[in-house]
Design a protein around this motif. Structure first.
Motif, mmCIF file in Angstrom:
data_model
loop_
_atom_site.group_PDB
_atom_site.id
_atom_site.type_symbol
_atom_site.label_atom_id
_atom_site.label_comp_id
_atom_site.label_asym_id
_atom_site.label_seq_id
_atom_site.Cartn_x
_atom_site.Cartn_y
_atom_site.Cartn_z
ATOM 1 N N SER A 192 10.570 7.853 -6.619
ATOM 2 C CA SER A 192 9.519 8.413 -7.461
ATOM 3 C C SER A 192 10.030 9.674 -8.150
ATOM 4 C CB SER A 192 8.283 8.757 -6.634
ATOM 5 O OG SER A 192 7.368 9.517 -7.410
ATOM 6 N N PRO A 193 9.700 9.849 -9.426
ATOM 7 C CA PRO A 193 10.135 11.073 -10.110
ATOM 8 C C PRO A 193 9.195 12.247 -9.918
ATOM 9 C CG PRO A 193 9.054 9.629 -11.677
ATOM 10 C CD PRO A 193 9.077 8.896 -10.359
ATOM 11 N N ASN A 194 8.128 12.062 -9.133
ATOM 12 C CA ASN A 194 7.064 13.059 -9.090
ATOM 13 C C ASN A 194 7.056 13.944 -7.848
ATOM 14 O OD1 ASN A 194 5.989 12.153 -11.597
ATOM 15 N ND2 ASN A 194 5.097 10.397 -10.525
ATOM 16 N N THR A 195 8.032 13.766 -6.962
ATOM 17 C CA THR A 195 8.237 14.673 -5.835
ATOM 18 C C THR A 195 9.582 15.355 -6.047
ATOM 19 O OG1 THR A 195 6.933 13.347 -4.275
ATOM 20 C CG2 THR A 195 8.562 14.843 -3.339
ATOM 21 N N PRO A 196 9.600 16.671 -6.206
ATOM 22 C CA PRO A 196 10.852 17.369 -6.520
ATOM 23 C C PRO A 196 11.956 17.052 -5.519
ATOM 24 C CG PRO A 196 8.994 18.856 -6.772
ATOM 25 C CD PRO A 196 8.447 17.595 -6.154
ATOM 26 N N GLY A 197 13.118 16.668 -6.054
ATOM 27 C CA GLY A 197 14.283 16.415 -5.226
ATOM 28 C C GLY A 197 14.332 15.056 -4.574
ATOM 29 N N GLY A 233 6.968 7.622 1.701
ATOM 30 C CA GLY A 233 7.718 8.607 0.941
ATOM 31 C C GLY A 233 7.784 9.934 1.679
ATOM 32 N N LYS A 234 8.473 10.885 1.085
ATOM 33 C CA LYS A 234 8.648 12.202 1.708
ATOM 34 C C LYS A 234 7.463 13.115 1.397
ATOM 35 C CE LYS A 234 11.328 15.504 0.062
ATOM 36 N NZ LYS A 234 10.487 16.724 0.189
ATOM 37 N N THR A 235 6.978 13.798 2.426
ATOM 38 C CA THR A 235 5.976 14.832 2.230
ATOM 39 C C THR A 235 6.579 15.952 1.387
ATOM 40 O OG1 THR A 235 5.084 14.302 4.430
ATOM 41 C CG2 THR A 235 4.362 16.368 3.408
ATOM 42 N N LYS A 236 5.832 16.406 0.381
ATOM 43 C CA LYS A 236 6.387 17.349 -0.598
ATOM 44 C C LYS A 236 6.915 18.632 0.038
ATOM 45 C CE LYS A 236 5.191 19.652 -4.951
ATOM 46 N NZ LYS A 236 4.136 19.830 -5.989
ATOM 47 N N VAL A 237 6.201 19.175 1.032
ATOM 48 C CA VAL A 237 6.593 20.478 1.587
ATOM 49 C C VAL A 237 7.770 20.381 2.553
ATOM 50 C CG1 VAL A 237 4.271 21.424 1.316
ATOM 51 C CG2 VAL A 237 4.915 20.307 3.488
ATOM 52 N N VAL A 238 8.172 19.175 2.894
ATOM 53 C CA VAL A 238 9.293 18.999 3.818
ATOM 54 C C VAL A 238 10.607 19.171 3.057
ATOM 55 C CG1 VAL A 238 10.515 17.335 5.276
ATOM 56 C CG2 VAL A 238 8.016 17.506 5.392
ATOM 57 N N PRO A 239 11.491 20.040 3.524
ATOM 58 C CA PRO A 239 12.763 20.243 2.816
ATOM 59 C C PRO A 239 13.653 19.007 2.918
ATOM 60 C CG PRO A 239 12.753 21.467 4.869
ATOM 61 C CD PRO A 239 11.367 20.926 4.694
ATOM 62 N N GLU A 240 14.558 18.885 1.952
ATOM 63 C CA GLU A 240 15.427 17.709 1.867
ATOM 64 C C GLU A 240 16.194 17.466 3.160
ATOM 65 O OE1 GLU A 240 19.382 16.982 -0.601
ATOM 66 O OE2 GLU A 240 17.618 17.036 -1.915
ATOM 67 N N GLU A 241 16.647 18.528 3.805
ATOM 68 C CA GLU A 241 17.461 18.364 5.015
ATOM 69 C C GLU A 241 16.655 17.811 6.193
ATOM 70 O OE1 GLU A 241 16.386 22.818 4.657
ATOM 71 O OE2 GLU A 241 17.050 21.178 3.341
ATOM 72 N N ARG A 242 15.317 17.810 6.073
ATOM 73 C CA ARG A 242 14.480 17.234 7.136
ATOM 74 C C ARG A 242 13.777 15.962 6.684
ATOM 75 N NH1 ARG A 242 10.708 21.561 9.867
ATOM 76 N NH2 ARG A 242 10.423 19.769 11.244
ATOM 77 N N VAL A 285 0.838 -1.191 0.000
ATOM 78 C CA VAL A 285 0.000 0.000 0.000
ATOM 79 C C VAL A 285 0.880 1.249 0.000
ATOM 80 C CG1 VAL A 285 -1.864 -1.219 1.176
ATOM 81 C CG2 VAL A 285 -0.218 0.100 2.528
ATOM 82 N N GLY A 286 0.297 2.358 -0.427
ATOM 83 C CA GLY A 286 1.039 3.617 -0.504
ATOM 84 C C GLY A 286 1.300 4.009 -1.959
ATOM 85 N N THR A 287 2.133 4.996 -2.141
ATOM 86 C CA THR A 287 3.069 5.562 -1.180
ATOM 87 C C THR A 287 2.333 6.496 -0.200
ATOM 88 O OG1 THR A 287 4.935 5.399 -2.707
ATOM 89 C CG2 THR A 287 5.129 7.011 -0.938
ATOM 90 N N ILE A 288 2.691 6.343 1.087
ATOM 91 C CA ILE A 288 2.075 7.100 2.171
ATOM 92 C C ILE A 288 3.097 8.087 2.726
ATOM 93 C CG2 ILE A 288 1.062 6.927 4.474
ATOM 94 C CD1 ILE A 288 0.178 4.040 3.614
ATOM 95 N N THR A 289 2.651 9.300 2.943
ATOM 96 C CA THR A 289 3.507 10.337 3.521
ATOM 97 C C THR A 289 3.059 10.656 4.940
ATOM 98 O OG1 THR A 289 2.127 12.026 2.460
ATOM 99 C CG2 THR A 289 4.113 11.360 1.300
#
Length: 353
Positions: free
Chosen positions: A181-186, A147-156, A89-93
């Motif tokens: 995933s290619p759909n979340t920047p960075g 996966g990573k929440t989009k608004v969270v910066p890479e360093e976090r 299931v997911g991807t879940i943030t």
């Protein structure tokens, strides 16, 4: 019959609308205990020779559904009833997010492919955890892809993944860190070993006894595939899932941005699997996904070193009985080739002299 319905009806409607309608229908099936159990008895793999034990988890067969279909853990029981040995299931943030603007899901029927730029649209880890806690009416092996929440910066990023893992790892049969995933920047930057190491160490520290895997992109250079494999062994991960969608367009003409899945991904996904198997042998469980369409593809991945195989796009073109047909075919093929179990066939291509 399904192919006729798909060609004449389903393909005429927006792909994402059909997807949501399908998930709602499966969710309805999941709350109908008698129908769900009848389907499970008829369609789920029952041949003992198909049983797989991977990272301490028992799977009724090797073929499961990849992440991306059941994004919010709403339909995994119904999908297990249709014959999938496991459902990821997911991807879940950690936080709920709407994903990218629509349209964001496109069929390429002539290529038997899909392009998506969904962007991890999901209701968040807490909502998924609530669903996963509910009593189950039938056995279902459930992996959780985070996966990573989009608004969270890479360093976090590590902090964000840890938040999801704390909620979901205790409820998962295995946990997958999606950095491909290619759909979340960075996001794909996190596959670089110097960034991936602290991220995986952090998630592993909160995952407890839940098996932890990492999912990689087909677009990694070969030396980077090797580096991730070596890191996974060093950190004691349970396995690697190879591969996610590609930003390449092999044999495809399309101006749509997003990740490509389906038949065009077949060759590269198999190539990455073979490279991983040569690198790690049986030190890690390898899960192969990408371009898997039929029994021959599943069999080829097993012989090439995959303990488990997953599909997704193939179900769009083959219909709801797809997984059940593949497992029945695997039973016949095992016996034809003289194998007593799937485990004996894993990596057998390397043993042929």
């Amino acid at each position: 019959m399904y192919r006729f319905v798909f060609t004449q009806v389903l393909s005429r409607f927006d792909a994402e609308d059909i997807h949501h309608l399908t998930v709602r229908a499966l969710h309805l099936l999941a709350v109908l205990p008698i129908a769900k159990r009848v389907l499970h008895r008829r369609l789920a793999p029952r041949d003992e020779a198909l049983r797989v034990r991977a990272f301490g988890v028992h799977f009724p067969g090797p073929f499961g559904l990849a992440a991306g279909f059941d994004k919010n853990a709403e339909a995994f029981e119904a999908l297990a009833a249709l014959g999938f040995s496991h459902v990821e299931v997911g991807t879940i943030t950690a936080r709920p997010q709407p994903g990218n603007p629509r349209p964001r899901l496109f069929r390429l029927v002539g290529n038997r492919a899909i392009i998506n730029r969904m962007g991890f649209n999901n209701a968040g880890a807490r909502a998924a955890a609530a669903r996963l806690r509910r009593p189950r009416g039938l056995p279902a092996v459930v992996g959780v892809n985070i996966g990573k929440t989009k608004v969270v910066p890479e360093e976090r990023a590590a902090e964000d993944y840890m938040a999801s893992a704390k909620e979901l790892a205790p409820l998962a049969d295995y946990l997958v860190v999606n950095v491909s995933s290619p759909n979340t920047p960075g996001l794909r930057n996190l596959q670089a070993v110097e960034l991936l190491r602290p991220l995986l160490e952090s998630v592993k520290s909160v995952a407890g006894r839940t098996p932890l895997l990492v999912k990689i992109a087909p677009d990694l250079a070969d030396e980077d595939v090797d580096a991730v494999a070596d890191l996974a062994v060093e950190l004691g991960l349970s396995g690697i899932i190879a591969t996610n969608t590609t930003i390449g367009r092999p044999g495809v003409v399309s101006d749509e941005a997003g990740g490509l899945s389906g038949r065009p991904l077949k060759a590269r996904s198999l190539e990455v699997l073979r490279r991983l198997h040569a690198r790690v042998g049986d030190r890690l469980t390898l899960v192969s996904v990408g371009g898997v369409e039929d029994l021959d593809d599943v069999w080829e991945r097993i012989l090439a070193g995959a303990t488990l195989v997953q599909g997704y796009t193939g179900m769009i073109y083959e219909g709801p009985l797809w997984a059940s047909r593949i497992h029945r075919g695997l039973s016949r093929r095992l016996r034809r080739h003289g194998y007593r179990s799937i485990s004996e066939a894993v990596g057998a291509a390397d043993r042929v002299t």
